[in-house]
Design a protein around this motif. Structure first.
Motif, PDB file in Angstrom:
ATOM      1  N   ARG A   1      -8.162   7.163   5.077  1.00 34.63           N
ATOM      2  CA  ARG A   1      -7.375   8.200   4.404  1.00 34.63           C
ATOM      3  C   ARG A   1      -5.877   7.828   4.433  1.00 34.63           C
ATOM      4  NH1 ARG A   1      -6.720  11.738   1.002  1.00 34.63           N
ATOM      5  NH2 ARG A   1      -5.420  13.543   1.445  1.00 34.63           N
ATOM      6  N   LEU A   2      -5.444   7.335   5.565  1.00 29.74           N
ATOM      7  CA  LEU A   2      -4.053   6.922   5.726  1.00 29.74           C
ATOM      8  C   LEU A   2      -3.710   5.857   4.679  1.00 29.74           C
ATOM      9  CD1 LEU A   2      -1.459   7.031   7.452  1.00 29.74           C
ATOM     10  CD2 LEU A   2      -2.433   5.246   8.890  1.00 29.74           C
ATOM     11  N   ARG A   3      -4.615   4.891   4.526  1.00 34.81           N
ATOM     12  CA  ARG A   3      -4.396   3.801   3.578  1.00 34.81           C
ATOM     13  C   ARG A   3      -4.302   4.347   2.156  1.00 34.81           C
ATOM     14  NH1 ARG A   3      -6.886  -0.190   0.803  1.00 34.81           N
ATOM     15  NH2 ARG A   3      -5.848  -2.204   0.993  1.00 34.81           N
ATOM     16  N   LYS A   4      -5.216   5.249   1.846  1.00 35.32           N
ATOM     17  CA  LYS A   4      -5.249   5.843   0.517  1.00 35.32           C
ATOM     18  C   LYS A   4      -3.938   6.573   0.207  1.00 35.32           C
ATOM     19  CE  LYS A   4      -9.645   7.007  -1.369  1.00 35.32           C
ATOM     20  NZ  LYS A   4     -10.835   7.703  -0.904  1.00 35.32           N
ATOM     21  N   LEU A   5      -3.470   7.336   1.185  1.00 33.88           N
ATOM     22  CA  LEU A   5      -2.235   8.097   0.981  1.00 33.88           C
ATOM     23  C   LEU A   5      -1.042   7.165   0.781  1.00 33.88           C
ATOM     24  CD1 LEU A   5      -2.721  11.030   3.530  1.00 33.88           C
ATOM     25  CD2 LEU A   5      -2.558  11.222   1.044  1.00 33.88           C
ATOM     26  N   ILE A   6      -0.978   6.104   1.582  1.00 34.43           N
ATOM     27  CA  ILE A   6       0.146   5.170   1.438  1.00 34.43           C
ATOM     28  C   ILE A   6       0.127   4.522   0.054  1.00 34.43           C
ATOM     29  CG2 ILE A   6       1.094   2.972   2.255  1.00 34.43           C
ATOM     30  CD1 ILE A   6       0.151   3.928   5.095  1.00 34.43           C
TER      31      ILE A   6
ATOM     32  N   ARG B   1      10.657  12.663  -2.224  1.00 34.19           N
ATOM     33  CA  ARG B   1      11.499  13.696  -1.623  1.00 34.19           C
ATOM     34  C   ARG B   1      11.205  13.746  -0.132  1.00 34.19           C
ATOM     35  NH1 ARG B   1      10.548  19.132  -4.948  1.00 34.19           N
ATOM     36  NH2 ARG B   1       8.384  18.441  -4.910  1.00 34.19           N
ATOM     37  N   LYS B   2      12.030  14.495   0.622  1.00 32.08           N
ATOM     38  CA  LYS B   2      11.793  14.626   2.057  1.00 32.08           C
ATOM     39  C   LYS B   2      10.355  15.074   2.313  1.00 32.08           C
ATOM     40  CE  LYS B   2      13.071  17.455   5.975  1.00 32.08           C
ATOM     41  NZ  LYS B   2      13.865  18.500   6.556  1.00 32.08           N
ATOM     42  N   MET B   3       9.690  14.458   3.300  1.00 35.21           N
ATOM     43  CA  MET B   3       8.308  14.849   3.581  1.00 35.21           C
ATOM     44  C   MET B   3       8.295  16.265   4.140  1.00 35.21           C
ATOM     45  SD  MET B   3       5.314  12.908   5.799  1.00 35.21           S
ATOM     46  CE  MET B   3       5.267  11.466   4.750  1.00 35.21           C
ATOM     47  N   SER B   4       7.567  17.148   3.460  1.00 34.62           N
ATOM     48  CA  SER B   4       7.551  18.545   3.867  1.00 34.62           C
ATOM     49  C   SER B   4       6.297  19.225   3.349  1.00 34.62           C
ATOM     50  CB  SER B   4       8.795  19.248   3.310  1.00 34.62           C
ATOM     51  OG  SER B   4       8.602  20.641   3.330  1.00 34.62           O
ATOM     52  N   LYS B   5       5.772  20.096   4.218  1.00 34.30           N
ATOM     53  CA  LYS B   5       4.561  20.822   3.845  1.00 34.30           C
ATOM     54  C   LYS B   5       4.783  21.593   2.545  1.00 34.30           C
ATOM     55  CE  LYS B   5       3.454  24.143   6.335  1.00 34.30           C
ATOM     56  NZ  LYS B   5       3.052  25.315   7.091  1.00 34.30           N
ATOM     57  N   SER B   6       6.013  22.122   2.386  1.00 33.29           N
ATOM     58  CA  SER B   6       6.255  22.959   1.212  1.00 33.29           C
ATOM     59  C   SER B   6       6.327  22.140  -0.080  1.00 33.29           C
ATOM     60  CB  SER B   6       7.512  23.808   1.397  1.00 33.29           C
ATOM     61  OG  SER B   6       8.556  23.046   1.931  1.00 33.29           O
ATOM     62  N   TYR B   7       6.514  20.830   0.021  1.00 33.57           N
ATOM     63  CA  TYR B   7       6.475  19.984  -1.187  1.00 33.57           C
ATOM     64  C   TYR B   7       5.081  19.404  -1.422  1.00 33.57           C
ATOM     65  CZ  TYR B   7      11.616  19.940  -1.048  1.00 33.57           C
ATOM     66  OH  TYR B   7      12.943  20.275  -1.022  1.00 33.57           O
ATOM     67  N   ASP B   8       4.176  19.651  -0.475  1.00 32.55           N
ATOM     68  CA  ASP B   8       2.821  19.142  -0.618  1.00 32.55           C
ATOM     69  C   ASP B   8       2.809  17.616  -0.789  1.00 32.55           C
ATOM     70  OD1 ASP B   8       0.114  19.416  -0.686  1.00 32.55           O
ATOM     71  OD2 ASP B   8      -0.002  19.868  -2.832  1.00 32.55           O
ATOM     72  N   ASN B   9       3.647  16.932  -0.013  1.00 35.13           N
ATOM     73  CA  ASN B   9       3.761  15.474  -0.152  1.00 35.13           C
ATOM     74  C   ASN B   9       3.616  14.770   1.192  1.00 35.13           C
ATOM     75  OD1 ASN B   9       6.087  16.078   1.191  1.00 35.13           O
ATOM     76  ND2 ASN B   9       7.487  15.205  -0.306  1.00 35.13           N
ATOM     77  N   ILE B  10       2.840  15.380   2.094  1.00 38.26           N
ATOM     78  CA  ILE B  10       2.804  14.875   3.475  1.00 38.26           C
ATOM     79  C   ILE B  10       1.701  13.841   3.729  1.00 38.26           C
ATOM     80  CG2 ILE B  10       3.698  17.078   4.359  1.00 38.26           C
ATOM     81  CD1 ILE B  10       0.837  17.484   5.596  1.00 38.26           C
ATOM     82  N   ILE B  11       1.933  13.073   4.776  1.00 38.00           N
ATOM     83  CA  ILE B  11       0.880  12.235   5.352  1.00 38.00           C
ATOM     84  C   ILE B  11       0.598  12.799   6.736  1.00 38.00           C
ATOM     85  CG2 ILE B  11       0.250   9.941   6.174  1.00 38.00           C
ATOM     86  CD1 ILE B  11       1.942   8.725   4.070  1.00 38.00           C
ATOM     87  N   PRO B  12      -0.581  13.410   6.937  1.00 42.45           N
ATOM     88  CA  PRO B  12      -0.888  13.955   8.264  1.00 42.45           C
ATOM     89  C   PRO B  12      -0.902  12.840   9.305  1.00 42.45           C
ATOM     90  CG  PRO B  12      -2.429  14.787   6.622  1.00 42.45           C
ATOM     91  CD  PRO B  12      -1.632  13.693   5.961  1.00 42.45           C
ATOM     92  N   LEU B  13      -0.350  13.139  10.485  1.00 38.59           N
ATOM     93  CA  LEU B  13      -0.209  12.134  11.539  1.00 38.59           C
ATOM     94  C   LEU B  13      -1.513  11.496  11.963  1.00 38.59           C
ATOM     95  CD1 LEU B  13       2.200  13.333  14.350  1.00 38.59           C
ATOM     96  CD2 LEU B  13       2.231  11.175  13.119  1.00 38.59           C
ATOM     97  N   PHE B  14      -2.540  12.313  12.024  1.00 38.70           N
ATOM     98  CA  PHE B  14      -3.791  11.788  12.578  1.00 38.70           C
ATOM     99  C   PHE B  14      -4.859  11.601  11.513  1.00 38.70           C
ATOM    100  CE2 PHE B  14      -1.830  14.157  16.232  1.00 38.70           C
ATOM    101  CZ  PHE B  14      -1.354  13.014  16.868  1.00 38.70           C
TER     102      PHE B  14
END
Ligand code: TRP
Length: 339
Positions: free
Chosen positions: A226-231, A208-221
């Protein structure tokens, strides 16, 4: 023609990839091309909701550091805290005297708050329940659009880059300006919204659209690991690596395209067509993301470690913005008081 671009940034939440691609990146490009640009942290708008001073201060710091780290050039863009430009509030009062109360009743954010109250009382309410329906809604939230109109009109702004959810607020600003001008002559400039294109909506971890309210985000920094894990959390199907895949329906491909060069995008498209393992696709996304975000991540850490520097930059920006605001303030005062 000289064009003035302005936008306000609400200091809330951890900035994520969706914010960058959908809002920050296009706004920075627009600022570069503008004759004059003003970008500010809307701390007084945030005050309608955030009543924890330390939290508000930290969010302002975070969001300012984010935009600076991603390339906002404070020598070209007046970058400031809304609360450091008191002319905004003077104009907000003047404008409120030309704003129909009914117009505020129809503002989306207020209507949504009323709807939530209505729902929590089981959906039934008569005219006598009006106080209940306004429960928990402060006057600041109610008149939020007037303050926003002041932000914009103060600088005779031509273009306002915003998300779709803000379109009504720009319409309201135009409405208010028109009412004022109808009485006093063409003093205020009618702004135009520049709405982020839908194509720039980037998919979150669940598609779904990346949004804080869906709890599905990848923080920019996020740090690289961690970035790899999330992807690698992106959901994929069980088709084997050798099977050809459709890039256009692939969330990972969409993400890749936002950060890669056109040539790289075409190359990955080819790999999809001839069969690619999902692990490989994820690795490709990770690489292109790390490459883009490495430098900003370093700058962000630097800025966060030096709050005094961020503060000084914002203060300087406010001084410039105040100077730019004098013309409108004097004209509107002269208009309404004949002095
Ligand atoms: N309301 C905007 C938001 O929630 C923030 C904002 C405040 C703004 N003042 C503005 C945006 C003026 C554009 C122009 O995102």
């Amino acid at each position: 023609m000289a064009r003035t671009v302005l936008t306000g940034i609400k200091p809330t939440g951890t900035p994520h990839l969706g914010n960058y691609v959908g809002a920050i990146k296009p706004a920075l490009a627009l600022a570069k091309a503008a004759a004059s640009a003003l970008y500010f942290v809307a701390d007084y708008h945030a005050l309608t909701i955030i009543h924890d001073a330390r939290k508000l201060r930290d969010s302002v710091q975070e969001v300012a550091a984010t935009w600076l780290a991603l390339g906002l050039d404070p020598t070209k863009v007046a970058f400031y805290r809304q609360s450091d430009v008191p002319e905004t509030f003077e104009l907000a009062w003047i404008l409120s005297c030309f704003t129909a109360k009914g117009l505020m009743n129809r503002a989306h954010a207020y209507k949504a708050a009323v709807a939530r109250n209505l729902e929590s009382r089981g959906g039934a309410a008569g005219v006598d329940d009006i106080d209940d329906l306004d429960a928990g809604i402060n006057l600041g939230l109610y008149s939020y659009p007037v303050l926003m109109a002041a932000d914009i009109l103060l600088f005779k702004t031509n273009v306002v880059p915003v998300g779709k959810d803000q379109a009504q607020h720009i319409e309201i600003a135009r409405d208010i300006a028109q009412r004022f001008n109808a009485i006093y002559g063409p003093i205020l400039v009618l702004p135009e919204a520049r709405i982020d294109a839908d194509t720039a909506v980037i998919p979150g971890l669940d598609g779904r659209k990346m949004s804080k309210s869906y709890d599905n985000i990848i923080p920019l920094f996020s740090p690289p690991e961690r970035l790899r894990k999330l992807i690698f959390k992106y959901k994929t199907d069980s088709s084997p690596p050798s099977e050809p895949k459709d890039p256009d329906t692939s969330t990972l491909f969409h993400l890749y395209r936002e950060f890669a060069t056109p040539e790289e995008t075409e190359a990955l498209r080819g790999r999809y067509r001839s069969g690619i393992g999902w692990g490989e696709a994820k690795e490709a996304v990770f690489e292109v993301l790390s490459r883009t975000l490495e430098e900003p991540r370093r700058r962000y850490a630097e800025l966060m470690a030096d709050p005094a520097r961020v503060d000084a930059l914002l203060t300087e920006g406010a001084a410039r913005a105040r100077e730019m605001a004098q013309g409108t303030i004097q004209e509107t005062r002269r208009a309404v008081f004949a002095r």
